[in-house]
Each structure stands twice: as structure tokens, then as C-alpha cells.
Design a protein around this motif. Structure first.
Motif, PDB file in Angstrom:
ATOM      1  N   GLY A 277       0.826  -1.205   0.000  1.00 61.79           N
ATOM      2  CA  GLY A 277       0.000   0.000   0.000  1.00 61.79           C
ATOM      3  C   GLY A 277       0.856   1.248   0.000  1.00 61.79           C
ATOM      4  N   LEU A 278       0.451   2.237  -0.781  1.00 61.37           N
ATOM      5  CA  LEU A 278       1.155   3.526  -0.824  1.00 61.37           C
ATOM      6  C   LEU A 278       0.199   4.609  -0.357  1.00 61.37           C
ATOM      7  CD1 LEU A 278       3.102   3.301  -4.209  1.00 61.37           C
ATOM      8  CD2 LEU A 278       4.032   3.098  -1.896  1.00 61.37           C
ATOM      9  N   SER A 279       0.560   5.270   0.743  1.00 60.43           N
ATOM     10  CA  SER A 279      -0.217   6.365   1.316  1.00 60.43           C
ATOM     11  C   SER A 279       0.464   7.680   0.946  1.00 60.43           C
ATOM     12  CB  SER A 279      -0.277   6.192   2.840  1.00 60.43           C
ATOM     13  OG  SER A 279      -0.659   7.380   3.487  1.00 60.43           O
ATOM     14  N   PHE A 280      -0.317   8.650   0.456  1.00 57.57           N
ATOM     15  CA  PHE A 280       0.286   9.888  -0.050  1.00 57.57           C
ATOM     16  C   PHE A 280      -0.726  11.022  -0.018  1.00 57.57           C
ATOM     17  CE2 PHE A 280      -1.502   7.291  -3.350  1.00 57.57           C
ATOM     18  CZ  PHE A 280      -2.283   8.163  -4.088  1.00 57.57           C
ATOM     19  N   GLU A 281      -0.229  12.249  -0.109  1.00 51.23           N
ATOM     20  CA  GLU A 281      -1.094  13.426  -0.103  1.00 51.23           C
ATOM     21  C   GLU A 281      -1.861  13.529  -1.421  1.00 51.23           C
ATOM     22  OE1 GLU A 281       0.714  17.118   1.253  1.00 51.23           O
ATOM     23  OE2 GLU A 281       2.352  15.963   2.143  1.00 51.23           O
ATOM     24  N   GLY A 282      -3.170  13.758  -1.312  1.00 51.72           N
ATOM     25  CA  GLY A 282      -3.976  13.900  -2.519  1.00 51.72           C
ATOM     26  C   GLY A 282      -5.096  14.886  -2.369  1.00 51.72           C
ATOM     27  N   ALA A 283      -5.122  15.639  -1.245  1.00 52.85           N
ATOM     28  CA  ALA A 283      -6.249  16.537  -0.985  1.00 52.85           C
ATOM     29  C   ALA A 283      -5.870  18.009  -0.929  1.00 52.85           C
ATOM     30  CB  ALA A 283      -6.933  16.142   0.330  1.00 52.85           C
ATOM     31  N   ASN A 284      -4.643  18.313  -0.481  1.00 52.52           N
ATOM     32  CA  ASN A 284      -4.338  19.731  -0.257  1.00 52.52           C
ATOM     33  C   ASN A 284      -4.134  20.480  -1.577  1.00 52.52           C
ATOM     34  OD1 ASN A 284      -1.371  19.955  -0.975  1.00 52.52           O
ATOM     35  ND2 ASN A 284      -1.248  18.345   0.574  1.00 52.52           N
ATOM     36  N   PRO A 285      -4.172  21.819  -1.543  1.00 57.42           N
ATOM     37  CA  PRO A 285      -4.153  22.601  -2.785  1.00 57.42           C
ATOM     38  C   PRO A 285      -2.888  22.463  -3.623  1.00 57.42           C
ATOM     39  CG  PRO A 285      -4.961  23.936  -0.968  1.00 57.42           C
ATOM     40  CD  PRO A 285      -4.426  22.664  -0.371  1.00 57.42           C
ATOM     41  N   ARG A 286      -1.799  21.960  -3.044  1.00 51.80           N
ATOM     42  CA  ARG A 286      -0.562  21.817  -3.811  1.00 51.80           C
ATOM     43  C   ARG A 286      -0.496  20.493  -4.558  1.00 51.80           C
ATOM     44  NH1 ARG A 286       2.831  25.707  -5.795  1.00 51.80           N
ATOM     45  NH2 ARG A 286       4.454  24.523  -6.867  1.00 51.80           N
ATOM     46  N   HIS A 287      -1.223  19.476  -4.082  1.00 53.55           N
ATOM     47  CA  HIS A 287      -1.060  18.139  -4.656  1.00 53.55           C
ATOM     48  C   HIS A 287      -2.351  17.466  -5.104  1.00 53.55           C
ATOM     49  CE1 HIS A 287       3.217  18.046  -3.764  1.00 53.55           C
ATOM     50  NE2 HIS A 287       2.927  18.580  -2.590  1.00 53.55           N
ATOM     51  N   ALA A 288      -3.496  18.126  -4.926  1.00 52.08           N
ATOM     52  CA  ALA A 288      -4.770  17.484  -5.275  1.00 52.08           C
ATOM     53  C   ALA A 288      -4.859  17.131  -6.756  1.00 52.08           C
ATOM     54  CB  ALA A 288      -5.939  18.384  -4.877  1.00 52.08           C
ATOM     55  N   HIS A 289      -4.215  17.941  -7.606  1.00 57.72           N
ATOM     56  CA  HIS A 289      -4.297  17.702  -9.054  1.00 57.72           C
ATOM     57  C   HIS A 289      -3.470  16.490  -9.501  1.00 57.72           C
ATOM     58  CE1 HIS A 289      -0.425  19.695  -8.661  1.00 57.72           C
ATOM     59  NE2 HIS A 289      -0.128  19.321  -9.895  1.00 57.72           N
ATOM     60  N   GLU A 290      -2.588  16.003  -8.625  1.00 53.99           N
ATOM     61  CA  GLU A 290      -1.625  14.996  -9.057  1.00 53.99           C
ATOM     62  C   GLU A 290      -2.197  13.590  -9.134  1.00 53.99           C
ATOM     63  OE1 GLU A 290       2.732  16.762  -8.073  1.00 53.99           O
ATOM     64  OE2 GLU A 290       1.683  15.936  -6.343  1.00 53.99           O
ATOM     65  N   TRP A 291      -3.513  13.442  -8.887  1.00 49.68           N
ATOM     66  CA  TRP A 291      -4.106  12.117  -9.093  1.00 49.68           C
ATOM     67  C   TRP A 291      -3.861  11.654 -10.528  1.00 49.68           C
ATOM     68  CZ3 TRP A 291      -7.716  11.043 -12.819  1.00 49.68           C
ATOM     69  CH2 TRP A 291      -8.307  12.145 -13.441  1.00 49.68           C
ATOM     70  N   ALA A 292      -3.797  12.626 -11.453  1.00 44.30           N
ATOM     71  CA  ALA A 292      -3.603  12.286 -12.862  1.00 44.30           C
ATOM     72  C   ALA A 292      -2.230  11.677 -13.123  1.00 44.30           C
ATOM     73  CB  ALA A 292      -3.804  13.531 -13.730  1.00 44.30           C
ATOM     74  N   SER A 293      -1.260  11.926 -12.243  1.00 40.26           N
ATOM     75  CA  SER A 293       0.079  11.353 -12.435  1.00 40.26           C
ATOM     76  C   SER A 293       0.035   9.831 -12.416  1.00 40.26           C
ATOM     77  CB  SER A 293       1.036  11.853 -11.345  1.00 40.26           C
ATOM     78  OG  SER A 293       1.185  13.259 -11.401  1.00 40.26           O
ATOM     79  N   TRP A 294      -0.904   9.269 -11.665  1.00 44.59           N
ATOM     80  CA  TRP A 294      -1.010   7.811 -11.581  1.00 44.59           C
ATOM     81  C   TRP A 294      -1.481   7.188 -12.881  1.00 44.59           C
ATOM     82  CZ3 TRP A 294       0.935   5.364  -7.401  1.00 44.59           C
ATOM     83  CH2 TRP A 294       1.180   6.143  -6.261  1.00 44.59           C
ATOM     84  N   THR A 295      -2.088   7.990 -13.754  1.00 52.34           N
ATOM     85  CA  THR A 295      -2.538   7.457 -15.047  1.00 52.34           C
ATOM     86  C   THR A 295      -1.372   7.266 -16.001  1.00 52.34           C
ATOM     87  OG1 THR A 295      -2.946   9.635 -16.065  1.00 52.34           O
ATOM     88  CG2 THR A 295      -4.733   8.680 -14.754  1.00 52.34           C
ATOM     89  N   ARG A 296      -0.213   7.831 -15.662  1.00 51.14           N
ATOM     90  CA  ARG A 296       0.935   7.797 -16.572  1.00 51.14           C
ATOM     91  C   ARG A 296       2.028   6.828 -16.115  1.00 51.14           C
ATOM     92  NH1 ARG A 296      -1.030  13.154 -16.795  1.00 51.14           N
ATOM     93  NH2 ARG A 296       0.247  13.931 -15.076  1.00 51.14           N
ATOM     94  N   VAL A 297       1.707   5.998 -15.133  1.00 45.77           N
ATOM     95  CA  VAL A 297       2.641   4.953 -14.698  1.00 45.77           C
ATOM     96  C   VAL A 297       1.894   3.625 -14.643  1.00 45.77           C
ATOM     97  CG1 VAL A 297       4.119   6.498 -13.362  1.00 45.77           C
ATOM     98  CG2 VAL A 297       2.174   5.384 -12.248  1.00 45.77           C
ATOM     99  N   GLN A 298       2.651   2.554 -14.631  1.00 51.65           N
ATOM    100  CA  GLN A 298       2.067   1.227 -14.488  1.00 51.65           C
ATOM    101  C   GLN A 298       2.144   0.826 -13.023  1.00 51.65           C
ATOM    102  OE1 GLN A 298       0.501  -0.688 -16.929  1.00 51.65           O
ATOM    103  NE2 GLN A 298      -0.083  -1.881 -15.112  1.00 51.65           N
ATOM    104  N   VAL A 299       1.024   0.904 -12.326  1.00 52.89           N
ATOM    105  CA  VAL A 299       0.995   0.543 -10.914  1.00 52.89           C
ATOM    106  C   VAL A 299       0.928  -0.976 -10.808  1.00 52.89           C
ATOM    107  CG1 VAL A 299      -0.183   0.830  -8.708  1.00 52.89           C
ATOM    108  CG2 VAL A 299      -0.230   2.695 -10.399  1.00 52.89           C
ATOM    109  N   PRO A 300       1.857  -1.619 -10.108  1.00 50.44           N
ATOM    110  CA  PRO A 300       1.823  -3.086  -9.988  1.00 50.44           C
ATOM    111  C   PRO A 300       0.471  -3.585  -9.485  1.00 50.44           C
ATOM    112  CG  PRO A 300       3.876  -2.213  -9.113  1.00 50.44           C
ATOM    113  CD  PRO A 300       3.017  -1.030  -9.404  1.00 50.44           C
ATOM    114  N   ASP A 301       0.069  -4.733  -9.942  1.00 48.35           N
ATOM    115  CA  ASP A 301      -1.247  -5.273  -9.597  1.00 48.35           C
ATOM    116  C   ASP A 301      -1.405  -5.545  -8.106  1.00 48.35           C
ATOM    117  OD1 ASP A 301      -1.954  -5.169 -12.256  1.00 48.35           O
ATOM    118  OD2 ASP A 301      -1.513  -7.288 -12.649  1.00 48.35           O
ATOM    119  N   ASP A 302      -0.297  -5.733  -7.406  1.00 44.36           N
ATOM    120  CA  ASP A 302      -0.384  -6.049  -5.983  1.00 44.36           C
ATOM    121  C   ASP A 302      -0.188  -4.820  -5.082  1.00 44.36           C
ATOM    122  OD1 ASP A 302       2.293  -5.672  -6.533  1.00 44.36           O
ATOM    123  OD2 ASP A 302       2.990  -7.485  -5.499  1.00 44.36           O
TER     124      ASP A 302
END
Length: 384
Positions: A277-302
Motif C-alpha cells: 500500500g502507498l499512502s500519499f497526499e492527494g487533498a491539499n491545494p498543492r497536490h490534489a491535481h496529481e491524481w492524474a500522475s497515476w494514469t501515466r505509470v504502471q501501478v503493480p497489480d499487488d
């Protein structure tokens, strides 16, 4: 570690507001005042039972002990490991250096915590695991009193220990990291043997860029955090990947954060972590937009994502609909089963200090649970 099979599960980063009697004891311990072990056990044990009950009362699925016995998430190790003594100068984040008037105002109004940050002055080894054994015992008693679907315990990463506690003994950073990792391996494995999820707190992998390594190039920083991950993975060799989650953040403080390294720059390196599991910031005004970064990598299935959908540095209580929208964005990337809703960071990273009022922290967690229920209804209905 449970995954969201039937609905979106909820958790948080770990630290929660300590009661005043606990905080008083922790600062007395920090000063070296004589403590009554029986009193400490009664006070901290009661607080641990209460914090688990409150988490379950609002509906949190994967709970922690709130880090009740720790004065902070990184410096607590001085009571468990040899080699750490005294205090050390503060490393000021680059974003605060850019706004010295703001930094001064924050310090004067209590916006920065005050506690000792020991430095490494001798060989690092396990001094005693008694404090960890007591934490595990108290947490187990709390879970027996208030059962929970899942539970985790925090432990500091070698890199974040090095971030806050400068080395004055080992010949170089690599030797220092290796020594910390060898000693901390005992703690990681003990938490895992107790049947808990091991959460490794590793802000060094992001915060380190504008704090510990602010005078180096971005390329040099990426090389260093790869080394941090290498030693952490080695320390976790005996712990199953599915029993590990790692928390990464850019610093749990209110500030401009304009010097934060972008998630997209560190993400390929983060995916080398031995973590289910990877826990990370995704709500505050500096990083909320970065959810889209996950669409550009291959996240392992596990690997499960545990995005922060609550800001831990503001007393705004996020609307459940906003929480649901944030959850659904991540579910669109990796699938609903591989998302657990969390917070950006802890609500009491340092004992007695927290931007968010204790009662509001629990109001935010209640909104998290409500938002996860909304997202679950939508996501499972879509799949029907």
C-alpha cells in the motif's frame, strides 16, 4: 492488509490527538523527569483504548493506536536505539526560507512544534524494545475491547530518521542509513509478528527534497531516495509485501509548499518500494491535481493506493461529496478494489501540536467515512 472488496475502506495516516495527560507525560519523559511506570501505563493504556474506540465509532476500518506513546513519529527512536543524544539545529524547509516573515509569525503563534531532535553521536543498535512491546500490548488490549476489521502500527523509515537526526558519527550517509536500517528491522518484524499492518513513515522520499537535500540537484535527490528505498526494502526482507504500507508526504505543515517536488518526478522511484500500500497526499491545494500522475505509470497489480482525501492542515471539514469525487478519481485509475480512502498526513504529528482541532479531526474522519459510502454506492452500482 484488507482491500476494498465490497466497498471503499477507510483509514488515515496514524497519529491522532493525544489527551493533555498523555502529552504532559511525554514531555516529562523527553525532559528526563522521573516517571512512575505504573502511571504511564494507566494513562497511555486508557488513551489507546479510547482512541481506538473513537476511530471505530466514526466508522474507520483500518485503525491505529494514534501513536499515543510517541512524542513524534521520527524522534521516538532515541528511547529504543543507542547512538542518539542531545538536540540539533533545525533544518528549515526551502519554502519557509523563501517567506521568512511568515516563518517567524508561525513560530511566534505556536505554528511550529518545539521538542528535541537528537543527533547521532555513536554506534546505532537496539537499546530496548520494551517501549514497542508496551505499545503492542496496549494496542492489542484496545482492539480486544473494540474489534476492528484491520489495524496498523507506524514505524519510522531509516531515511526519515536520518532526515531529522543528523549524523555526527558514521563516515558517510550510506553507512548511517545502513546502521539505522539494521536496527529498525527488529521493530518492523516485531510489528508484523503481532499480526498488524506495518506502516513505514517515509516523508524523506518527498519532503527530503526541500529540506535535507535542498542544496542538491533534482537528479541527485532522485539518486539518494533510490538508496533510501534500497535500505528500507532490505530492512523489510522478512515482512510480506502485503503486510506493508508506506506513507510519503511533503511535510505536514501549513506553508506555501511551492518548493515541493512534483509527484510525477518521484513516482517511478516510489514504485520500487516493497509495499502493498502507498499512502500519499492527494487533498491539499498543492497536490490534489496529481491524481492524474497515476494514469501515466504502471501501478503493480499487488499495490493498493491510499490517497489522502482529507487535508490534515486545515480546519475545513471536507464535504462528503468532495471526498467521494476524490476517491472515484483514483478508482478510475486502478479500480475500486485497490483504493483505500485516507488522510494527507497525521492529525497530531507531534504530541501537543496539531493545526486541526481535535474534535474537528474526528469530524473530518466522519466525513471521510460518509464520502467513502457515497463513492462505494456509485462505484458498485456502475458495475452492477
Amino acid at each position: 492488509m484488507l482491500i476494498s472488496r465490497d466497498r471503499i475502506l477507510t483509514t488515515h495516516v496514524g497519529s491522532l490527538p493525544r489527551p493533555a495527560d498523555v502529552t504532559d507525560l511525554l514531555f516529562a519523559e523527553e525532559r528526563g523527569d522521573p516517571l512512575d511506570p505504573a502511571e504511564f501505563e494507566i494513562v497511555v493504556g486508557k488513551a489507546t483504548r479510547e482512541i481506538v474506540r473513537r476511530q471505530r465509532d466514526v466508522g474507520i476500518d483500518t485503525v491505529s493506536d494514534g501513536e499515543m506513546s510517541k512524542i513524534s513519529y521520527a524522534t521516538y527512536i532515541r528511547h529504543r536505539l543507542t547512538g542518539f543524544e542531545g538536540d540539533s539545529p533545525r533544518r528549515v524547509p526551502a519554502d519557509l526560507e523563501a517567506y521568512p516573515d511568515f516563518m517567524g509569525r508561525a513560530a511566534k503563534t505556536g505554528g511550529t512544534p518545539s521538542y528535541a531532535r537528537p543527533r547521532c553521536v555513536g554506534p546505532i543498535a537496539v537499546k530496548t524494545m520494551a517501549p514497542l512491546e508496551a505499545d503492542l500490548r496496549r494496542f492489542r488490549a484496545a482492539l480486544d475491547a473494540t474489534p476492528s476489521p484491520d489495524a496498523f502500527m507506524n514505524a519510522a523509515a531509516p531515511g526519515v530518521i536520518a532526515l531529522f537526526q543528523p549524523n555526527e558519527f558514521y563516515p558517510d550517509d550510506d553507512a548511517y542509513l545502513d546502521a539505522i536500517a539494521a536496527a529498525m528491522r527488529v521493530e518492523y518484524e516485531a510489528i508484523a509478528r503481532a499480526g498488524l499492518v506495518v506502516q513505514i513513515d517515509s516523508p524523506d522520499l518527498a519532503l527530503g527534497r526541500h529540506m535535507m537535500f535542498k542544496d542538491r540537484s533534482e537528479a541527485a535527490f532522485l539518486v539518494r531516495i533510490e538508496r533510501h528505498i534500497e535500505v528500507l526494502n532490505a530492512a523489510l526482507v522478512a515482512v510480506p509485501k502485503a503486510q506493508v504500507r508506506v506513507h510519503v508526504c511533503w511535510g505536514n505543515y501549513e506553508g506555501p509548499h511551492h518548493c515541493d517536488i512534483e509527484l510525477e518526478r518521484i513516482l517511478p522511484t516510489l514504485l520500487k518500494l516493497k509495499a502493498g500500500g502507498l499512502s500519499f497526499e492527494g487533498a491539499n491545494p498543492r497536490h490534489a491535481h496529481e491524481w492524474a500522475s497515476w494514469t501515466r505509470v504502471q501501478v503493480p497489480d499487488d499495490v493498493v493506493l491510499i490517497p489522502g482525501v482529507l487535508d490534515s492542515t486545515t480546519n475545513f471539514v471536507e464535504h462528503p461529496q468532495l471526498v467521494a469525487e476524490r476517491i472515484e478519481r483514483f478508482a478510475s485509475v486502478v479500480g475500486r478494489e485497490r483504493v483505500i480512502a485516507g488522510s494527507d498526513c497525521g492529525f497530531s504529528t507531534f504530541a501537543g501540536f496539531g493545526t486541526v482541532h481535535p474534535e474537528i479531526a474526528f469530524a473530518k474522519l466522519a466525513s471521510l467515512v460518509e464520502g467513502a459510502a457515497i463513492a462505494s454506492e456509485r462505484l458498485w452500482r456502475q458495475a452492477a
